[in-house]
Design an enzyme around this catalytic site. Structure first.
Site, PDB file in Angstrom:
ATOM      1  N   THR A  63      -0.955   7.662  -0.770  1.00 30.19           N
ATOM      2  CA  THR A  63      -2.264   7.608  -1.456  1.00 30.19           C
ATOM      3  C   THR A  63      -3.148   6.487  -0.912  1.00 30.19           C
ATOM      4  O   THR A  63      -4.353   6.463  -1.162  1.00 30.19           O
ATOM      5  CB  THR A  63      -2.063   7.333  -2.955  1.00 30.19           C
ATOM      6  OG1 THR A  63      -1.407   6.048  -3.071  1.00 30.19           O
ATOM      7  CG2 THR A  63      -1.191   8.386  -3.625  1.00 30.19           C
ATOM      8  N   ARG A  86       0.851  -1.181   0.000  1.00 26.37           N
ATOM      9  CA  ARG A  86       0.000   0.000   0.000  1.00 26.37           C
ATOM     10  C   ARG A  86       0.886   1.231   0.000  1.00 26.37           C
ATOM     11  O   ARG A  86       1.776   1.367   0.848  1.00 26.37           O
ATOM     12  CB  ARG A  86      -0.827  -0.022   1.291  1.00 26.37           C
ATOM     13  CG  ARG A  86      -2.186   0.501   1.129  1.00 26.37           C
ATOM     14  CD  ARG A  86      -3.042   0.190   2.306  1.00 26.37           C
ATOM     15  NE  ARG A  86      -2.541   0.605   3.614  1.00 26.37           N
ATOM     16  CZ  ARG A  86      -3.327   1.014   4.599  1.00 26.37           C
ATOM     17  NH1 ARG A  86      -4.626   1.076   4.411  1.00 26.37           N
ATOM     18  NH2 ARG A  86      -2.832   1.331   5.770  1.00 26.37           N
ATOM     19  N   ASP A 127       0.283  -2.813  12.142  1.00 25.74           N
ATOM     20  CA  ASP A 127       0.706  -3.262  10.811  1.00 25.74           C
ATOM     21  C   ASP A 127       0.912  -4.778  10.838  1.00 25.74           C
ATOM     22  O   ASP A 127       1.874  -5.269  11.449  1.00 25.74           O
ATOM     23  CB  ASP A 127       1.999  -2.538  10.398  1.00 25.74           C
ATOM     24  CG  ASP A 127       2.331  -2.823   8.955  1.00 25.74           C
ATOM     25  OD1 ASP A 127       2.385  -4.020   8.573  1.00 25.74           O
ATOM     26  OD2 ASP A 127       2.490  -1.861   8.172  1.00 25.74           O
ATOM     27  N   ASP A 133       4.359  -6.200   9.459  1.00 27.21           N
ATOM     28  CA  ASP A 133       5.493  -5.949  10.365  1.00 27.21           C
ATOM     29  C   ASP A 133       5.426  -6.834  11.595  1.00 27.21           C
ATOM     30  O   ASP A 133       6.441  -7.323  12.076  1.00 27.21           O
ATOM     31  CB  ASP A 133       5.511  -4.470  10.783  1.00 27.21           C
ATOM     32  CG  ASP A 133       6.061  -3.599   9.657  1.00 27.21           C
ATOM     33  OD1 ASP A 133       6.775  -4.158   8.786  1.00 27.21           O
ATOM     34  OD2 ASP A 133       5.761  -2.395   9.628  1.00 27.21           O
TER      35      ASP A 133
HETATM   36  C1  PRP Z   1      -1.460  -4.380   4.468  1.00 25.55           C
HETATM   37  C2  PRP Z   1      -2.393  -5.581   4.574  1.00 25.55           C
HETATM   38  C3  PRP Z   1      -3.176  -5.468   3.312  1.00 25.55           C
HETATM   39  C4  PRP Z   1      -3.285  -3.978   3.138  1.00 25.55           C
HETATM   40  C5  PRP Z   1      -4.654  -3.571   3.579  1.00 25.55           C
HETATM   41  O1  PRP Z   1      -0.448  -4.684   3.624  1.00 25.55           O
HETATM   42  O2  PRP Z   1      -1.715  -6.793   4.710  1.00 25.55           O
HETATM   43  O3  PRP Z   1      -2.562  -6.073   2.208  1.00 25.55           O
HETATM   44  O4  PRP Z   1      -2.295  -3.389   3.956  1.00 25.55           O
HETATM   45  O5  PRP Z   1      -4.901  -2.247   3.335  1.00 25.55           O
HETATM   46  P1  PRP Z   1      -5.968  -1.744   2.262  1.00 25.55           P
HETATM   47  O6  PRP Z   1      -7.183  -2.543   2.489  1.00 25.55           O
HETATM   48  O7  PRP Z   1      -6.140  -0.301   2.605  1.00 25.55           O
HETATM   49  O8  PRP Z   1      -5.377  -1.950   0.900  1.00 25.55           O
HETATM   50  P2  PRP Z   1       0.788  -3.697   3.395  1.00 25.55           P
HETATM   51  O9  PRP Z   1       0.492  -2.793   2.249  1.00 25.55           O
HETATM   52  O10 PRP Z   1       1.162  -3.021   4.669  1.00 25.55           O
HETATM   53  O11 PRP Z   1       1.908  -4.682   2.917  1.00 25.55           O
HETATM   54  P3  PRP Z   1       2.612  -5.884   3.719  1.00 25.55           P
HETATM   55  O12 PRP Z   1       1.649  -7.002   3.799  1.00 25.55           O
HETATM   56  O13 PRP Z   1       3.783  -6.207   2.847  1.00 25.55           O
HETATM   57  O14 PRP Z   1       3.012  -5.385   5.074  1.00 25.55           O
HETATM   58  N1  URA Z   2      -2.725  -2.712   6.925  1.00 26.26           N
HETATM   59  C1  URA Z   2      -2.387  -3.211   8.142  1.00 26.26           C
HETATM   60  O1  URA Z   2      -1.476  -4.061   8.266  1.00 26.26           O
HETATM   61  N2  URA Z   2      -3.078  -2.764   9.209  1.00 26.26           N
HETATM   62  C2  URA Z   2      -4.084  -1.857   9.114  1.00 26.26           C
HETATM   63  O2  URA Z   2      -4.695  -1.506  10.142  1.00 26.26           O
HETATM   64  C3  URA Z   2      -4.417  -1.374   7.846  1.00 26.26           C
HETATM   65  C4  URA Z   2      -3.706  -1.809   6.769  1.00 26.26           C
END
Ligand code: PRP
Ligand code: URA
Length: 656
Positions: A555, A551, A647, A650
């Protein structure tokens, strides 16, 4: 409602030979009960009120009318109703065949009126009018009111001085065969114990010389059923209307019960589609037509529902052909002549079980609905109904007769509406209503919002640890996998199973298995892979793909960086995994990519969803059902779910 594994769906037509065999199976299932009704009514009335050929023809015609009214969407067979045996007999004794037939037509008209009211006002009022405390005793009365007839047919009633021992032996033999088939019968045999009992008893009666075949020899091979038409065969009269018509209220409850049972078997809610108004209309017009031609009132047949359950063939084409066969049987003069020679002793043997069997069903209604007889109102309602219904009361209101059974129905309904409910009953009902509202809400979630939220103390417990910022990476990772497994369990609740033959250490067994090769798990990188662990524990053979995206922190829109899915993904059922559905950007984009690959069957599994993400998914992919362990409050200004868990990526990988 859970989808069912049907071999043939409602509108599918089998190949011709199979079609004929399946339809004949339905004819066998309906036959015993359908022909018993005219025989027993005539025996109870001491005169010919109904005939077997007309009962068969009107059952077939009625079923075809029902199929038309329900637009071919409900595989129900209609046959002669036991509930009307006593009312028709009493009606005929009071007002002749015309009285009995006008009463039957009125039953049909009541069904049609109720169907129209349901179209406008819904069906909840029926439940209030006919609760288990009214329906249970009513069904008991229907069964027990004929008990003395069964005893005379066997030939052991108090007024018989010269007992015909051959007849008694035949009756007991018929009873025993029927009971053994009920107890030990397997497959189709278990569905037709009364028919098997009758055929066996009949054979013994022939051997013992109790059957006179003169009428069979005299009968022609084909003959026109003896239809009884208003203004041609009789002058219509309303004199027996109140003896027969009120029973419609009771059989309506049976109608709803049978449709509910069939809905569960075929995995389609028939009370919604085609709808109770249409099924009642079909049943009502079928009964009206039966009365018009001189047949008994029709009802939905549990025997045929059992055939659908056993064969997993819900084809309305099969039911339609069975109806045509029933009509044709009605024209086979020799055949109906043979059926008419069944001696009383055989009927007595069957009735010994049959009438009690009906009464026991009434008891079951009371027990299954936990009707509490420590409550005085329940005792009063049941007692007065049973005494009035079984006491043989007949009240003449001017020229119109009301028999005990109808009186019992009316009194039961009135007492239930008028007697005060004590506090406990009111509280219980409130609880029940709340429960119903809750299940309705859940249904709405599933069906309208396409959202399933796991509601279980264990999930709440595990989520609470997961959300805690002090929970370490190891435990966090394990919990994500575990909850993933529970989500998979829920998402697979509609999975279709396939038949397999196995052998346990004890015996051979037909059982069911999942075809694991039909599934693919697609985690959204990175965090989705954390859930994978749990899912492959339950379906180890599923194929796995990866959809890489992160993400954009500014944005909040997803940025794609990897896409590798099984080559046959479009043939598979796909579960997309991501712990978090926040704005919904990532989840929706992943699903868009999959749809571009031709995937049709997609479910989305997450640990925590925000209302914003659910909304977006509903808009962009209304066909995708979301399974989540929790639906949280909202998103914060950074697009994180509140209260959420932070997160997910993480915390799973310990990168921060
Ligand atoms: C997080 C989560 C989703 C996304 C959700 O991933 O695992 O994929 O955010 O948010 P959204 O519904 O607003 O799109 P992230 O982008 O942090 O990537 P990661 O899994 O690599 O940490
Ligand atoms: N992605 C995450 O990992 N946590 C949130 O709360 C939203 C997006």
């Amino acid at each position: 409602m859970k989808e069912a594994n049907l071999t043939l769906d409602i509108n599918e037509k089998p190949p011709v030979l199979k079609w004929i065999i399946l339809a004949l199976q339905h004819v066998f299932a309906m036959f015993g009960a359908t022909i018993l009704v005219p025989i027993l009514v005539n025996s109870a009335a001491g005169q010919t009120v109904l005939t077997i050929p007309v009962a068969l023809v009107t059952s077939g015609i009625g079923t075809l009318i029902y199929i038309l009214c329900t637009k071919g969407k409900s595989p129900v067979y209609l046959g002669s109703s036991f509930a009307f045996i006593t009312p028709l007999a009493v009606g005929a004794m009071k007002a002749g065949i015309g009285g009995a037939m006008v009463g039957t037509m009125l039953v049909g008209i009541i069904y049609v009126i109720v169907a129209i009211i349901i179209s406008f006002f819904g069906k909840d009022w029926i439940k209030k009018l006919l609760p288990p405390i009214v329906i249970g005793p009513m069904i008991m009365i229907i069964g027990l009111s004929l008990a003395s007839n069964a005893v005379s047919e066997i030939g052991i009633s108090a007024d018989i001085t010269n007992i015909d021992y051959k007849g008694v032996i035949v009756a007991l033999f018929t009873f025993l065969v029927t009971a053994v088939v009920m107890l030990k019968g397997k497959g189709f045999l278990k569905i037709i114990p009364f028919l098997v009992g009758m055929v066996s008893g009949y054979i013994l009666a022939v051997i013992l010389g109790l059957v006179d075949f003169t009428s069979v020899l005299e009968a022609t091979f084909f003959s026109l059923p003896n239809f009884v038409l208003p203004f041609v065969s009789y002058t219509p009269t309303l004199a027996a209307a109140l003896t027969i018509a009120p029973i419609a209220l009771v059989t309506m409850a049976e109608h709803i019960g049978d449709h509910t049972a069939l809905s569960t078997i075929i995995g389609k809610d028939l009370l919604k589609e085609p709808g109770l108004n249409r099924t009642l209309l079909g049943d009502g017009l079928a009964t009206f037509a039966a009365g018009l031609l001189g047949g008994p009132a029709n009802t939905t047949y549990g025997e045929n529902t059992s055939v659908v359950g056993m064969t997993k063939i819900a084809s309305v084409w099969v039911i339609g052909l069975a109806a045509i066969f029933a009509i044709l049987l009605g024209f086979l003069g020799k055949f109906t002549a043979i059926v008419s020679t069944i001696p009383n002793a055989v009927l007595g043997g069957v009735s010994l079980l049959l009438y009690g069997f009906i009464a026991v069903n009434g008891l079951k209604v009371l027990i299954e609905n936990k009707v509490d007889f420590s409550k005085s109102r329940n005792v009063i309602i049941a007692s007065s109904m049973l005494v009035l219904g079984l006491g043989g009361a007949v009240i003449n209101v001017s020229t119109v007769a009301v028999s005990g059974m109808s009186l019992a129905a009316v009194i039961g309904i009135l007492l239930n509406l008028l007697l005060p409910k004590d506090d406990e009953v009111i509280e219980e009902n409130k609880e029940e209503e709340k429960e119903e509202e809750k299940t309705e809400e859940n249904k709405d979630n599933e069906e309208v919002d396409n959202l399933v939220v796991l509601d279980h103390p264990l999930i709440e417990h595990k989520l609470s640890i997961l959300r805690d910022k002090n929970t370490g990476t190891k435990e966090f990772r394990e919990l994500v996998g575990e909850i993933g497994m529970f989500l998979c369990y829920e998402a697979m609740s509609d999975a279709k199973l396939e038949d397999v033959d196995i052998e346990t250490p004890i015996k051979k067994l037909k059982t069911k298995r999942l075809n694991e090769d039909k599934y693919a798990f697609l985690p959204i990188l990175r965090a989705g892979t954390g859930m994978l662990d749990g899912l492959i524990k339950v379906i180890p053979n599923a194929k796995i793909g990866h959809i890489g995206m992160y993400r954009n922190e500014e944005t909040l829109e997803p940025v794609r960086y990897f896409f590798k899915v099984p080559s046959d993904v479009k043939e598979r059922e796909v579960l997309v995994l991501d712990p978090m559905l926040a704005t919904g950007g990532s989840g929706c984009d992943a699903i868009t990519q999959l749809k571009n690959e031709g995937v049709k069957n997609i479910k989305f599994l997450c640990l925590i969803a925000a209302p914003e993400g659910v909304e977006r998914m509903k808009k962009e992919h209304p066909d995708v059902k979301i399974y989540t362990a929790a639906l949280d409050e909202k998103l914060n200004e950074k697009g994180y779910i509140v209260p959420g868990l932070g997160d997910a990526g993480d915390r799973i990988f310990g990168t921060k």
